[in-house]
Structure formats: C-alpha cells, structure tokens
Design a protein around this motif. Structure first.
Motif, PDB file in Angstrom:
ATOM      1  N   LEU A 186      12.544  13.899  -3.460  1.00 42.53           N
ATOM      2  CA  LEU A 186      11.172  14.409  -3.506  1.00 42.53           C
ATOM      3  C   LEU A 186      10.215  13.382  -4.089  1.00 42.53           C
ATOM      4  N   ASN A 187      10.674  12.635  -5.075  1.00 40.69           N
ATOM      5  CA  ASN A 187       9.843  11.602  -5.679  1.00 40.69           C
ATOM      6  C   ASN A 187       9.387  10.589  -4.629  1.00 40.69           C
ATOM      7  N   GLY A 188      10.306  10.155  -3.781  1.00 45.69           N
ATOM      8  CA  GLY A 188       9.954   9.194  -2.734  1.00 45.69           C
ATOM      9  C   GLY A 188       8.931   9.753  -1.757  1.00 45.69           C
ATOM     10  N   VAL A 189       9.123  10.984  -1.334  1.00 45.71           N
ATOM     11  CA  VAL A 189       8.207  11.614  -0.382  1.00 45.71           C
ATOM     12  C   VAL A 189       6.823  11.779  -1.011  1.00 45.71           C
ATOM     13  N   LEU A 190       6.782  12.320  -2.217  1.00 46.84           N
ATOM     14  CA  LEU A 190       5.504  12.598  -2.865  1.00 46.84           C
ATOM     15  C   LEU A 190       4.770  11.325  -3.258  1.00 46.84           C
ATOM     16  N   ASP A 191       5.510  10.296  -3.658  1.00 45.50           N
ATOM     17  CA  ASP A 191       4.881   9.024  -3.998  1.00 45.50           C
ATOM     18  C   ASP A 191       4.189   8.429  -2.774  1.00 45.50           C
ATOM     19  N   LYS A 192       4.851   8.464  -1.637  1.00 44.10           N
ATOM     20  CA  LYS A 192       4.244   7.934  -0.404  1.00 44.10           C
ATOM     21  C   LYS A 192       3.023   8.756  -0.010  1.00 44.10           C
ATOM     22  N   LEU A 193       3.118  10.064  -0.099  1.00 47.21           N
ATOM     23  CA  LEU A 193       1.986  10.929   0.225  1.00 47.21           C
ATOM     24  C   LEU A 193       0.799  10.628  -0.684  1.00 47.21           C
ATOM     25  N   ALA A 194       1.061  10.515  -1.977  1.00 48.92           N
ATOM     26  CA  ALA A 194      -0.014  10.263  -2.940  1.00 48.92           C
ATOM     27  C   ALA A 194      -0.658   8.897  -2.711  1.00 48.92           C
ATOM     28  N   ARG A 195       0.166   7.876  -2.505  1.00 46.26           N
ATOM     29  CA  ARG A 195      -0.389   6.536  -2.287  1.00 46.26           C
ATOM     30  C   ARG A 195      -1.211   6.492  -1.014  1.00 46.26           C
ATOM     31  N   HIS A 196      -0.747   7.139   0.026  1.00 42.40           N
ATOM     32  CA  HIS A 196      -1.505   7.178   1.279  1.00 42.40           C
ATOM     33  C   HIS A 196      -2.813   7.930   1.080  1.00 42.40           C
ATOM     34  N   HIS A 197      -2.758   9.045   0.391  1.00 38.51           N
ATOM     35  CA  HIS A 197      -3.960   9.852   0.159  1.00 38.51           C
ATOM     36  C   HIS A 197      -4.982   9.094  -0.687  1.00 38.51           C
ATOM     37  N   GLU A 198      -4.495   8.307  -1.632  1.00 44.34           N
ATOM     38  CA  GLU A 198      -5.375   7.523  -2.496  1.00 44.34           C
ATOM     39  C   GLU A 198      -5.870   6.243  -1.815  1.00 44.34           C
ATOM     40  N   GLY A 199      -5.404   5.992  -0.590  1.00 47.36           N
ATOM     41  CA  GLY A 199      -5.841   4.827   0.147  1.00 47.36           C
ATOM     42  C   GLY A 199      -5.081   3.559  -0.181  1.00 47.36           C
ATOM     43  N   LYS A 200      -3.968   3.708  -0.889  1.00 49.06           N
ATOM     44  CA  LYS A 200      -3.139   2.538  -1.202  1.00 49.06           C
ATOM     45  C   LYS A 200      -2.162   2.345  -0.064  1.00 49.06           C
ATOM     46  N   GLU A 201      -1.796   1.129   0.157  1.00 48.84           N
ATOM     47  CA  GLU A 201      -0.879   0.798   1.255  1.00 48.84           C
ATOM     48  C   GLU A 201       0.488   1.422   1.041  1.00 48.84           C
ATOM     49  N   VAL A 202       1.021   1.979   2.094  1.00 52.56           N
ATOM     50  CA  VAL A 202       2.349   2.593   2.056  1.00 52.56           C
ATOM     51  C   VAL A 202       3.202   1.903   3.110  1.00 52.56           C
ATOM     52  N   GLU A 203       4.392   1.496   2.703  1.00 49.83           N
ATOM     53  CA  GLU A 203       5.294   0.832   3.655  1.00 49.83           C
ATOM     54  C   GLU A 203       6.012   1.836   4.493  1.00 49.83           C
TER      55      GLU A 203
END
Length: 138
Positions: free
Chosen positions: A121-138
């Motif tokens: 869940l940490n991996g999924v939520l971290d990617k969602l949050a970074r994308h939502h905040e406009g930070k690059e997601v791999e």
C-alpha cells in the motif's frame, strides 16, 4: 479529537459497506457510539466516509493506474478500503498532508491486515501522492 480513531471508524464503515453491503448511516452511527468518538471526530469520520463514497468511481480509476499487475477488485477487502480511504484524503483533502495520510493508512493496514500488505500500500499511495502533487513518478 482522535483523527486516528475517526479514520478507523471510517475504514470499518467502508469495509462493511463494501463486503456486507451494509447501509452507511446505521453502520457509522453504531461504530461511533461503540468507540465513544465525539465532537469534531464524528464530523471528520463522516466526511471521510461520505467523501470516499461520493467520489468512489474517480478514486477507483485513479488507484487502478498504480496497481501494477493487480485489479482493485481482486485485492483483499482490507487493502482495497484502506487504499480508497487514503486516496480520498490525498485527492480531495488538501488540508491533510499526504505523508500523514499515508502513515495513517499504513497503520490501519498493519492493524487489520499485515506488515507485507502495508509495504504494498505504501508503494501505491506514494506514487498516487507524488503524481497528484505534480512530482515525477516512475
């Protein structure tokens, strides 16, 4: 106010709605009473549940983009509902830092499922949050 308890009640309500098709209002009211939640905590818990359900289609669609080789419907019900609750906070509650939301979601996951599930869940939520905040997601 205990936001952690409010989140736990919101999670349990969403879980019961998802699995047992329980009605939301009697379920959340009973959980609030059983747990002695009061004041602002009651309102926060209700906001989380109603906001998640109101935006469920958009939340599920957003989460689907971060579930590599998984489908939301095939996840354990605990994981699915922790993700939904946290995604609502990340996407719709700008007053709550994503790091706080993720930490609280991981605590719920550990309490109701497992340490391994929390890592996923940490991996999924971290990617969602970074994308939502406009930070690059791999």
């Amino acid at each position: 106010m205990s936001r952690r308890l409010a989140r736990e009640i919101a999670f349990k309500t969403l879980f019961q709605y998802d699995i047992g098709k329980n009605e939301v209002e009697p379920t959340i009211s009973q959980l609030i009473e059983e747990n002695g939640l009061e004041g602002a905590g009651v309102e926060f818990s209700r906001q989380l549940v109603l906001g998640t359900l109101k935006n469920l289609e958009a939340i599920d669609k957003a989460l689907a983009g971060y579930l590599q080789k998984w489908e939301l419907g095939r996840l354990a019900a605990v994981d699915r509902n922790v993700l939904r609750l946290a995604a609502f906070e990340i996407l719709y509650r700008e007053d709550i830092p994503a790091a706080v939301t993720i930490n609280e979601a991981l605590e719920l996951s550990k309490a109701f499922h497992s340490e391994e599930a929390a890592k996923f869940l940490n991996g999924v939520l971290d990617k969602l949050a970074r994308h939502h905040e406009g930070k690059e997601v791999e």
